[in-house]
Design a protein around this motif. Structure first.
Motif, PDB file in Angstrom:
ATOM      1  N   TYR A  24      70.182  43.150   3.877  1.00 60.53           N
ATOM      2  CA  TYR A  24      68.725  43.106   3.998  1.00 60.53           C
ATOM      3  C   TYR A  24      68.259  44.124   5.044  1.00 60.53           C
ATOM      4  O   TYR A  24      69.014  44.543   5.925  1.00 60.53           O
ATOM      5  CB  TYR A  24      68.254  41.700   4.402  1.00 60.53           C
ATOM      6  N   ALA A  25      67.009  44.527   4.910  1.00 64.76           N
ATOM      7  CA  ALA A  25      66.378  45.446   5.864  1.00 64.76           C
ATOM      8  C   ALA A  25      64.870  45.351   5.660  1.00 64.76           C
ATOM      9  O   ALA A  25      64.403  44.960   4.579  1.00 64.76           O
ATOM     10  CB  ALA A  25      66.847  46.884   5.645  1.00 64.76           C
ATOM     11  N   PRO A  26      64.087  45.695   6.678  1.00 62.72           N
ATOM     12  CA  PRO A  26      62.634  45.637   6.499  1.00 62.72           C
ATOM     13  C   PRO A  26      62.129  46.626   5.473  1.00 62.72           C
ATOM     14  O   PRO A  26      61.144  46.362   4.766  1.00 62.72           O
ATOM     15  CB  PRO A  26      62.090  45.943   7.895  1.00 62.72           C
ATOM     16  N   TYR A  27      62.792  47.782   5.381  1.00 60.67           N
ATOM     17  CA  TYR A  27      62.350  48.825   4.451  1.00 60.67           C
ATOM     18  C   TYR A  27      63.526  49.767   4.233  1.00 60.67           C
ATOM     19  O   TYR A  27      64.315  50.021   5.142  1.00 60.67           O
ATOM     20  CB  TYR A  27      61.162  49.588   5.046  1.00 60.67           C
ATOM     21  N   PHE A  28      63.646  50.303   3.028  1.00 58.36           N
ATOM     22  CA  PHE A  28      64.680  51.282   2.730  1.00 58.36           C
ATOM     23  C   PHE A  28      64.026  52.634   2.485  1.00 58.36           C
ATOM     24  O   PHE A  28      63.114  52.752   1.652  1.00 58.36           O
ATOM     25  CB  PHE A  28      65.501  50.849   1.506  1.00 58.36           C
ATOM     26  N   LEU A  39      72.931  33.534  -6.117  1.00 63.47           N
ATOM     27  CA  LEU A  39      73.003  34.912  -6.634  1.00 63.47           C
ATOM     28  C   LEU A  39      74.255  35.634  -6.150  1.00 63.47           C
ATOM     29  O   LEU A  39      74.862  36.395  -6.909  1.00 63.47           O
ATOM     30  CB  LEU A  39      71.756  35.695  -6.213  1.00 63.47           C
ATOM     31  N   VAL A  40      74.656  35.419  -4.895  1.00 60.60           N
ATOM     32  CA  VAL A  40      75.799  36.177  -4.367  1.00 60.60           C
ATOM     33  C   VAL A  40      77.121  35.744  -4.983  1.00 60.60           C
ATOM     34  O   VAL A  40      78.143  36.412  -4.796  1.00 60.60           O
ATOM     35  CB  VAL A  40      75.873  36.089  -2.826  1.00 60.60           C
ATOM     36  N   LYS A  41      77.116  34.672  -5.738  1.00 55.53           N
ATOM     37  CA  LYS A  41      78.339  34.287  -6.451  1.00 55.53           C
ATOM     38  C   LYS A  41      78.679  35.291  -7.547  1.00 55.53           C
ATOM     39  O   LYS A  41      79.840  35.462  -7.902  1.00 55.53           O
ATOM     40  CB  LYS A  41      78.173  32.893  -7.058  1.00 55.53           C
ATOM     41  N   LYS A  42      77.644  35.964  -8.094  1.00 54.52           N
ATOM     42  CA  LYS A  42      77.854  36.884  -9.207  1.00 54.52           C
ATOM     43  C   LYS A  42      77.339  38.300  -8.946  1.00 54.52           C
ATOM     44  O   LYS A  42      77.620  39.221  -9.709  1.00 54.52           O
ATOM     45  CB  LYS A  42      77.170  36.350 -10.466  1.00 54.52           C
ATOM     46  N   TYR A  43      76.550  38.473  -7.878  1.00 50.51           N
ATOM     47  CA  TYR A  43      75.906  39.764  -7.645  1.00 50.51           C
ATOM     48  C   TYR A  43      76.012  40.198  -6.177  1.00 50.51           C
ATOM     49  O   TYR A  43      76.156  39.376  -5.277  1.00 50.51           O
ATOM     50  CB  TYR A  43      74.415  39.692  -7.996  1.00 50.51           C
ATOM     51  N   THR A  44      75.885  41.509  -5.993  1.00 52.17           N
ATOM     52  CA  THR A  44      75.549  42.062  -4.690  1.00 52.17           C
ATOM     53  C   THR A  44      74.020  42.035  -4.604  1.00 52.17           C
ATOM     54  O   THR A  44      73.350  42.443  -5.551  1.00 52.17           O
ATOM     55  CB  THR A  44      76.036  43.518  -4.555  1.00 52.17           C
ATOM     56  N   VAL A  45      73.477  41.557  -3.525  1.00 49.28           N
ATOM     57  CA  VAL A  45      72.023  41.444  -3.386  1.00 49.28           C
ATOM     58  C   VAL A  45      71.555  42.301  -2.216  1.00 49.28           C
ATOM     59  O   VAL A  45      72.008  42.117  -1.078  1.00 49.28           O
ATOM     60  CB  VAL A  45      71.577  39.983  -3.172  1.00 49.28           C
ATOM     61  N   VAL A  46      70.660  43.239  -2.492  1.00 50.48           N
ATOM     62  CA  VAL A  46      70.035  44.063  -1.450  1.00 50.48           C
ATOM     63  C   VAL A  46      68.561  43.698  -1.416  1.00 50.48           C
ATOM     64  O   VAL A  46      67.867  43.793  -2.424  1.00 50.48           O
ATOM     65  CB  VAL A  46      70.228  45.567  -1.725  1.00 50.48           C
ATOM     66  N   HIS A  47      68.090  43.292  -0.251  1.00 51.63           N
ATOM     67  CA  HIS A  47      66.781  42.660  -0.124  1.00 51.63           C
ATOM     68  C   HIS A  47      65.925  43.389   0.909  1.00 51.63           C
ATOM     69  O   HIS A  47      66.270  43.450   2.083  1.00 51.63           O
ATOM     70  CB  HIS A  47      67.008  41.195   0.297  1.00 51.63           C
ATOM     71  N   GLN A  48      64.810  43.935   0.462  1.00 50.60           N
ATOM     72  CA  GLN A  48      63.834  44.530   1.375  1.00 50.60           C
ATOM     73  C   GLN A  48      62.849  43.430   1.775  1.00 50.60           C
ATOM     74  O   GLN A  48      62.035  42.985   0.977  1.00 50.60           O
ATOM     75  CB  GLN A  48      63.092  45.682   0.707  1.00 50.60           C
ATOM     76  N   THR A  49      62.928  42.999   3.015  1.00 51.71           N
ATOM     77  CA  THR A  49      62.177  41.828   3.451  1.00 51.71           C
ATOM     78  C   THR A  49      60.775  42.141   3.964  1.00 51.71           C
ATOM     79  O   THR A  49      59.915  41.262   4.010  1.00 51.71           O
ATOM     80  CB  THR A  49      62.913  41.110   4.593  1.00 51.71           C
ATOM     81  N   GLY A  50      60.533  43.408   4.383  1.00 56.69           N
ATOM     82  CA  GLY A  50      59.320  43.701   5.131  1.00 56.69           C
ATOM     83  C   GLY A  50      59.571  43.452   6.609  1.00 56.69           C
ATOM     84  O   GLY A  50      60.563  42.805   6.991  1.00 56.69           O
ATOM     85  N   ALA A  51      58.659  43.946   7.451  1.00 54.46           N
ATOM     86  CA  ALA A  51      58.891  43.882   8.900  1.00 54.46           C
ATOM     87  C   ALA A  51      57.872  43.026   9.636  1.00 54.46           C
ATOM     88  O   ALA A  51      57.778  43.096  10.857  1.00 54.46           O
ATOM     89  CB  ALA A  51      58.871  45.303   9.468  1.00 54.46           C
ATOM     90  N   ASN A  52      57.111  42.210   8.915  1.00 53.70           N
ATOM     91  CA  ASN A  52      56.042  41.447   9.549  1.00 53.70           C
ATOM     92  C   ASN A  52      56.603  40.502  10.616  1.00 53.70           C
ATOM     93  O   ASN A  52      57.471  39.675  10.334  1.00 53.70           O
ATOM     94  CB  ASN A  52      55.283  40.650   8.485  1.00 53.70           C
ATOM     95  N   THR A  53      56.091  40.638  11.839  1.00 59.30           N
ATOM     96  CA  THR A  53      56.599  39.820  12.935  1.00 59.30           C
ATOM     97  C   THR A  53      56.014  38.415  12.932  1.00 59.30           C
ATOM     98  O   THR A  53      56.506  37.540  13.639  1.00 59.30           O
ATOM     99  CB  THR A  53      56.280  40.495  14.287  1.00 59.30           C
ATOM    100  N   GLU A  54      54.967  38.190  12.151  1.00 56.55           N
ATOM    101  CA  GLU A  54      54.355  36.867  12.107  1.00 56.55           C
ATOM    102  C   GLU A  54      55.112  35.932  11.157  1.00 56.55           C
ATOM    103  O   GLU A  54      55.292  34.753  11.444  1.00 56.55           O
ATOM    104  CB  GLU A  54      52.888  36.987  11.685  1.00 56.55           C
ATOM    105  N   THR A  55      55.558  36.457  10.008  1.00 59.70           N
ATOM    106  CA  THR A  55      56.279  35.618   9.044  1.00 59.70           C
ATOM    107  C   THR A  55      57.752  35.439   9.419  1.00 59.70           C
ATOM    108  O   THR A  55      58.398  34.480   8.982  1.00 59.70           O
ATOM    109  CB  THR A  55      56.204  36.232   7.631  1.00 59.70           C
ATOM    110  N   LYS A  56      58.286  36.414  10.188  1.00 61.71           N
ATOM    111  CA  LYS A  56      59.672  36.339  10.680  1.00 61.71           C
ATOM    112  C   LYS A  56      60.697  36.259   9.548  1.00 61.71           C
ATOM    113  O   LYS A  56      61.726  35.596   9.661  1.00 61.71           O
ATOM    114  CB  LYS A  56      59.842  35.160  11.639  1.00 61.71           C
TER     115      LYS A  56
END
Length: 355
Positions: free
Chosen positions: A243-247, A205-222
């Motif tokens: 990326y960030a856990p939440y925006f 994806l980053v070859k053609k796009y800027t990607v902003v990713h909200q990952t969540g903050a769960n410490t179990e899934t890491k």
């Protein structure tokens, strides 16, 4: 000093919009909610962070989910009612405003026993379990969609729409991204299921796009740690992946307004905002939610914006990449539905009638 209003429920974004406006009018606001992202996880919830950042008193409420049958949940349900009773006796609000969700059940019913009036707001296109359960105990049921009217008592129900964050409506949060932006947002907790399928295709994806990713903050899934390691491997293109856990409000509005493609769940708030902005998305509904409401939300958005639905059972890195490519090539569709954006004003007017 004006009276105290208590807020609780499962949809904090729209409720917080109302709470902030009421506080400007001089009302005291208290908030009953989830302090952590999930049971057993110690990451602070987006709800807790946004409410406390608004200088609103936050009280953690712990209860069980009524539609589950385990012994542990029944114990938590009993605890939730006791905790609700103690909170309401201590703070004695003049009104309770619920936004549905299982947290609202003990607060509203306990409030009814204490003669504290309640209003509730239903955000979905159907009728959530919690709002149906508390409907006998509230004075008014505020609905987002006309399709929900048939599910609630006519004398109590009124369609008002959904309060939309001011940032979402402001053009100053529209930004030009080069290359174009893909915004991955999956509710206040993120989605480990979607993260697992999106991580393998980020290098493509980053070859053609800027990607902003909200990952969540769960410490179990890491997943935050996985995103960090992935970014480190992208070489010269690493700056295209953020990326960030939440925006929070302003960032979320910027990415939502500016994105060429959005990958998301189909929750009530996100779906409403996509419709208001006429944005196209790849929608991956949660399959196990009450009354399959996310699929119904997704169908409404897809019908009116040209968005694509990718069901979770069909979700793979390959199917997700294919959907992104397809949506990127398809022409924009002019939204065929116009939703109200003055719900906050309507809701506050109704609140004034009961306080």
């Amino acid at each position: 000093m004006k009276p105290t209003i208590a807020f609780t429920g499962g949809h904090h974004n729209s409720a917080l919009v109302v709470a902030k406006e009421l506080r400007k009018e001089g009302y005291q606001i208290i908030w009953f909610g989830h302090k952590f992202t999930s049971r057993g996880d110690k990451s602070l919830s987006a709800e807790y962070q946004e409410v406390t950042a608004s200088n609103i008193k936050f009280l953690e409420l712990k209860t069980g989910k009524f539609y589950r049958k385990s012994g542990g949940d029944w114990l938590m349900i009993a605890f939730g009612f006791i905790q609700s009773l103690l909170y309401l006796i201590r703070y004695r609000p003049s009104l309770i405003f619920s936004s549905g969700g299982y947290l609202s059940v003990p607060i509203v019913i306990t409030g009814w026993l204490l003669s504290i009036p309640s209003l509730t707001h239903e955000q979905t296109v159907v009728a959530g379990w919690a709002n149906r359960a508390i409907s006998p105990f509230v004075r008014k049921i505020l609905l987002t969609h006309e399709s929900s009217l048939k599910n609630f008592p006519k004398g109590k129900s009124v369609v008002v729409g959904l309060p939309v964050r001011k940032e979402i409506l402001s053009r100053k949060y529209t930004k030009a991204f080069s290359p174009p932006l893909i915004y991955i947002t999956c509710g206040k907790q993120g989605s480990h299921v979607i993260n697992q399928e999106i991580f393998p295709i980020i290098p493509e994806l980053v070859k053609k796009y800027t990607v902003v990713h909200q990952t969540g903050a769960n410490t179990e899934t890491k997943d935050m740690e996985k995103a960090r390691r992935l970014k480190d491997k992208l070489g010269d293109l690493r700056d295209r992946y953020q990326y960030a856990p939440y925006f929070f409000a302003q960032q979320a509005a910027t990415y939502l307004r500016s994105a060429k493609i959005i990958v998301s769940r189909a929750g009530a708030h996100n779906s409403y905002e996509l419709l208001v902005l006429g944005k196209r998305a790849i929608l991956i509904p949660i399959p196990w939610v009450s009354h399959n409401e996310q699929l119904l939300n997704a169908q409404l958005v897809a019908k009116n914006t040209g968005s694509l639905i990718l069901e979770e059972k069909d979700l793979t890195p390959e199917s997700l990449l294919k959907a992104i490519i397809e949506l990127g090539k398809s022409p924009k569709v002019k939204p065929s539905v116009k939703l109200p954006i003055d719900a906050t004003k309507k809701i506050i007017s109704i609140i004034h009638q009961y306080i």
